[in-house]
Enzyme design. Structure first.
Site, PDB file in Angstrom:
ATOM      1  N   GLY A 264      -8.061  14.836   3.687  1.00  0.00           N
ATOM      2  CA  GLY A 264      -9.305  15.130   5.322  1.00  0.00           C
ATOM      3  C   GLY A 264      -9.820  16.675   4.745  1.00  0.00           C
ATOM      4  O   GLY A 264     -10.384  16.501   3.158  1.00  0.00           O
ATOM      5  N   SER A 265      -9.177  17.730   4.361  1.00  0.00           N
ATOM      6  CA  SER A 265      -9.909  18.772   4.090  1.00  0.00           C
ATOM      7  C   SER A 265      -9.793  19.264   3.153  1.00  0.00           C
ATOM      8  O   SER A 265     -10.737  19.815   1.851  1.00  0.00           O
ATOM      9  CB  SER A 265      -9.558  19.918   5.514  1.00  0.00           C
ATOM     10  OG  SER A 265      -7.979  19.559   5.036  1.00  0.00           O
TER      11      SER A 265
ATOM     12  N   MET B 229       2.641  10.144   9.997  1.00  0.00           N
ATOM     13  CA  MET B 229       2.648  11.819  10.010  1.00  0.00           C
ATOM     14  C   MET B 229       3.621  12.957   9.239  1.00  0.00           C
ATOM     15  O   MET B 229       4.477  12.863   9.672  1.00  0.00           O
ATOM     16  CB  MET B 229       2.163  11.802  11.697  1.00  0.00           C
ATOM     17  CG  MET B 229       1.179  10.922  12.751  1.00  0.00           C
ATOM     18  SD  MET B 229      -0.183  10.615  11.323  1.00  0.00           S
ATOM     19  CE  MET B 229      -0.869  12.619  11.033  1.00  0.00           C
TER      20      MET B 229
ATOM     21  N   ASP C 222     -10.176   8.822  11.643  1.00  0.00           N
ATOM     22  CA  ASP C 222      -9.591   9.153  12.790  1.00  0.00           C
ATOM     23  C   ASP C 222      -9.880   9.229  13.819  1.00  0.00           C
ATOM     24  O   ASP C 222     -10.567   9.781  14.180  1.00  0.00           O
ATOM     25  CB  ASP C 222      -8.866  10.451  12.710  1.00  0.00           C
ATOM     26  CG  ASP C 222      -8.539  10.643  11.761  1.00  0.00           C
ATOM     27  OD1 ASP C 222      -7.106  10.108  11.227  1.00  0.00           O
ATOM     28  OD2 ASP C 222      -8.686  11.458  10.726  1.00  0.00           O
TER      29      ASP C 222
ATOM     30  N   PHE D 180      -6.499  17.869  14.981  1.00  0.00           N
ATOM     31  CA  PHE D 180      -6.807  18.003  13.719  1.00  0.00           C
ATOM     32  C   PHE D 180      -6.621  18.222  12.315  1.00  0.00           C
ATOM     33  O   PHE D 180      -5.598  17.733  11.786  1.00  0.00           O
ATOM     34  CB  PHE D 180      -6.323  19.206  14.841  1.00  0.00           C
ATOM     35  CG  PHE D 180      -6.884  19.384  15.659  1.00  0.00           C
ATOM     36  CD1 PHE D 180      -7.778  19.778  16.270  1.00  0.00           C
ATOM     37  CD2 PHE D 180      -6.260  19.680  16.214  1.00  0.00           C
ATOM     38  CE1 PHE D 180      -8.147  19.904  17.759  1.00  0.00           C
ATOM     39  CE2 PHE D 180      -5.994  19.876  18.475  1.00  0.00           C
ATOM     40  CZ  PHE D 180      -7.399  19.918  19.161  1.00  0.00           C
TER      41      PHE D 180
ATOM     42  N   GLY E   1      -1.643  13.717   6.887  1.00  0.00           N
ATOM     43  CA  GLY E   1      -2.068  15.128   7.393  1.00  0.00           C
ATOM     44  C   GLY E   1      -1.441  16.411   6.455  1.00  0.00           C
ATOM     45  O   GLY E   1      -0.246  16.296   5.857  1.00  0.00           O
ATOM     46  N   GLY E   2      -2.184  16.698   5.965  1.00  0.00           N
ATOM     47  CA  GLY E   2      -1.882  18.761   5.212  1.00  0.00           C
ATOM     48  C   GLY E   2      -1.735  17.874   3.603  1.00  0.00           C
ATOM     49  O   GLY E   2      -1.380  19.098   2.930  1.00  0.00           O
TER      50      GLY E   2
ATOM     51  N   MET F 254      -5.812   7.357  17.529  1.00  0.00           N
ATOM     52  CA  MET F 254      -4.169   8.107  18.644  1.00  0.00           C
ATOM     53  C   MET F 254      -4.926   7.927  19.269  1.00  0.00           C
ATOM     54  O   MET F 254      -5.912   9.429  20.050  1.00  0.00           O
ATOM     55  CB  MET F 254      -4.881   9.365  17.705  1.00  0.00           C
ATOM     56  CG  MET F 254      -3.922  10.013  15.839  1.00  0.00           C
ATOM     57  SD  MET F 254      -4.178  10.877  15.164  1.00  0.00           S
ATOM     58  CE  MET F 254      -5.487   9.868  14.322  1.00  0.00           C
TER      59      MET F 254
END
Ligand code: DX5
Ligand code: ZN
Length: 217
Positions: free
Chosen positions: A197-198, A142, A38, A148, A176-177, A71
């Site tokens: 990601g997380s 997205m 990213d 973030f 995302g998420g 981005m």
């Protein structure tokens, strides 16, 4: 039911950057299909991350394809640098580029065997990307407002993915998420690349986290 191969792209934004090479090895040995990188400029999104120099060093420590998500404003000014740094896939946002610019970049990247993806924010309608669908290699939808890691998946994008799949036969990536719980719905809607990601980097068992996403239905 989809017959497409499902690919998982860990997003290094959630990695521990003090030991990035080790974090990359961790997802590589847990069978990640590519690395999602990213790039944020503090203008298009309210955060600043990394530039080509980091991509160049990542290139040296992994053979995984590098999926570079820009981005940033005026991505056309930086694409060459990210290509030289070793990107395999470049994603630009429809909100940041004209149709003519996207076409120009596509022909430049094709000559170098690099894939071009088009991304759209959750609030950007599919109609905005219709004119580029016949020449981009993939679409990155997205599912959070970019900026973030660690945000909640926005379920309202599921019908968008489904509609996109009816119009587009190439790879559809969702970013995302993403986690083991929502991945099944994303895949059922028609996506075949899941950037995450997380959920992956926070997992105790990285391989299991990646498998949960890959095998979710
Ligand atoms: C958000 C980024 C995503 C993000 C994903 O702007 O484009 O790639 O890092 O992280 P998670 O999976 O934690 O939402
Ligand atoms: Zn991303």
């Amino acid at each position: 039911m989809s017959i497409r191969v499902i690919k998982v792209a860990p997003s290094i934004l959630s990695a521990d950057f003090s030991c990035l090479a080790r974090e990359i090895k961790k997802v590589e040995s847990a069978r990640a299909d590519m690395l999602h990188i990213d790039v944020m400029d503090g203008h298009f999104v309210p955060n600043i991350t990394i530039g080509p120099v980091v991509v160049k060093y990542i290139r040296r420590v992994t053979k995984l394809p590098l999926d570079v998500h820009l981005m940033i404003e005026k991505p056309q000014n930086f694409i060459d640098d990210f290509v030289r740094a070793g990107s395999d896939m470049i994603t630009v946002h429809i909100e940041t580029m004209s149709l003519a610019q996207i076409k120009k970049q596509k022909s430049k990247l094709s000559k170098r065997n690099i894939k071009l993806g088009i991304s759209l924010n959750p609030s950007t309608p599919l109609s905005r990307i219709k004119s580029v669908l016949n020449f981009v290699d993939f679409v990155l939808v997205m599912s959070v407002n970019p900026g973030f890691s660690g945000q909640m998946f926005i379920p309202a994008v599921l019908p968008k993915i489904k509609q996109l799949r009816s119009l587009f036969d190439g790879d559809i990536s969702v970013d995302g998420g993403v986690n083991g719980k929502v991945a099944g719905r994303i895949i059922k809607a028609g996506a075949n690349i899941l950037a995450c990601g997380s959920y992956i980097f926070a997992a105790k068992n990285t391989k299991l986290a990646i498998e949960r996403i890959r095998n979710a239905r």
